[in-house]
Scaffold this active site. Structure first.
Site, short mmCIF file in Angstrom:
data_model
loop_
_atom_site.label_atom_id
_atom_site.label_comp_id
_atom_site.label_asym_id
_atom_site.label_seq_id
_atom_site.Cartn_x
_atom_site.Cartn_y
_atom_site.Cartn_z
N CYS A 111 -2.35 -2.44 -4.91
CA CYS A 111 -2.46 -1.50 -6.03
C CYS A 111 -1.58 -1.89 -7.20
O CYS A 111 -2.00 -1.82 -8.36
CB CYS A 111 -2.11 -0.10 -5.55
SG CYS A 111 -2.17 1.08 -6.88
N LYS A 154 -7.04 7.79 -7.79
CA LYS A 154 -7.96 6.65 -7.86
C LYS A 154 -8.63 6.48 -6.50
O LYS A 154 -8.12 6.96 -5.49
CB LYS A 154 -7.21 5.37 -8.23
CG LYS A 154 -6.21 4.97 -7.15
CD LYS A 154 -5.50 3.70 -7.50
CE LYS A 154 -4.37 3.42 -6.53
NZ LYS A 154 -4.81 3.11 -5.15
N ASP A 186 1.30 5.30 -5.48
CA ASP A 186 0.86 5.45 -4.08
C ASP A 186 2.00 5.67 -3.08
O ASP A 186 1.94 5.16 -1.95
CB ASP A 186 0.04 4.22 -3.64
CG ASP A 186 -1.29 4.13 -4.37
OD1 ASP A 186 -1.51 4.90 -5.30
OD2 ASP A 186 -2.11 3.25 -4.01
C1 VGL Z 1 -3.94 0.27 -1.40
C2 VGL Z 1 -4.92 -0.70 0.41
C3 VGL Z 1 -5.89 0.28 0.43
C4 VGL Z 1 -2.84 0.25 -2.39
C5 VGL Z 1 -4.90 1.24 -1.40
O1 VGL Z 1 -2.68 1.28 -3.07
O2 VGL Z 1 -2.13 -0.76 -2.50
N1 VGL Z 1 -3.97 -0.71 -0.50
N2 VGL Z 1 -5.87 1.23 -0.49
#
Ligand code: VGL
Ligand code: ZN
Length: 190
Positions: free
Chosen positions: A145, A106, A13
């Site tokens: 994540c 994802k 991410d």
């Molecule tokens: C995430 C909050 C919302 C992450 C993803 O990848 O950690 N955190 N969506």
């Protein structure tokens, strides 16, 4: 016969919306871009994960007319972030993507959030096919994540090393407990 076994750098991410200036900025995340770029030459296999939501995703506060940070039926509600094919979901500016072997998305199901990269059903078979049984994890966010992904990876029996200097938490107050849960699950945090 010696079985084949390979390590992969697993970049989680590292997308514009999670960097300072994005919709859901993680503190001190911009400095990760250069650190991760420097790490890449040490690995033969590099995999990346993207948070990849459709508009009006179930994890967005705006979808429910609620406030960011509220919890709703167990789901933490976030600002709109990482919307598919927009600037915010693109890999962070400056991140070297040229050697990414495969990208796993994802959170694409409009009705279901997934912090874990293993929410993408293609990930586990891919690792098996390529004998990638040791993941070196970097990226965002340690308390969401990364935590979920790492626990799933350990449950599958993968070796997991967390490269702490290349990870950041959304809420630094949650970082220590997230790391403890990972260590308890057998993750090597270095
Ligand atoms: C995430 C909050 C919302 C992450 C993803 O990848 O950690 N955190 N969506
Ligand atoms: Zn998300």
């Amino acid at each position: 016969m010696k079985e084949k076994s390979h390590a992969a750098l697993f970049i989680t991410d590292v997308q514009n919306d999670f960097i300072e200036g994005g919709a859901l900025p993680v503190p001190h995340s911009r400095e990760l871009v250069e650190k991760i770029n420097k790490l890449q030459p040490r690995f033969r296999h590099i995999l990346a994960v993207r948070d990849w939501h459709p508009p009006h995703h179930v994890s967005f506060a705006s979808t429910h007319g609620k406030r960011v940070g509220e919890k709703f039926l167990g789901q933490t509600l976030w600002p709109d972030h990482c919307i598919q094919n927009e600037w915010g979901s693109a890999f962070a500016e400056g991140l070297d993507t040229s050697r990414f072997e495969k990208v796993f998305d994802k959170g694409a199901d409009p009705h279901k959030d997934s912090y874990s990269a293993f929410g993408n059903p293609e990930l586990a078979p891919y690792l098996l096919l390529h004998h990638l049984d040791h993941l070196y994890i970097v990226g965002l966010a340690t308390d969401y994540c990364i935590l979920a992904t790492v626990l799933d990876a350990r449950a599958l029996g993968l070796k997991v090393t967390l490269l702490l200097d290349c990870c950041r938490a959304i809420d630094p107050r949650q970082e220590a407990s997230a790391l403890q849960r990972m260590r308890d699950a057998g993750v090597d945090c270095i």
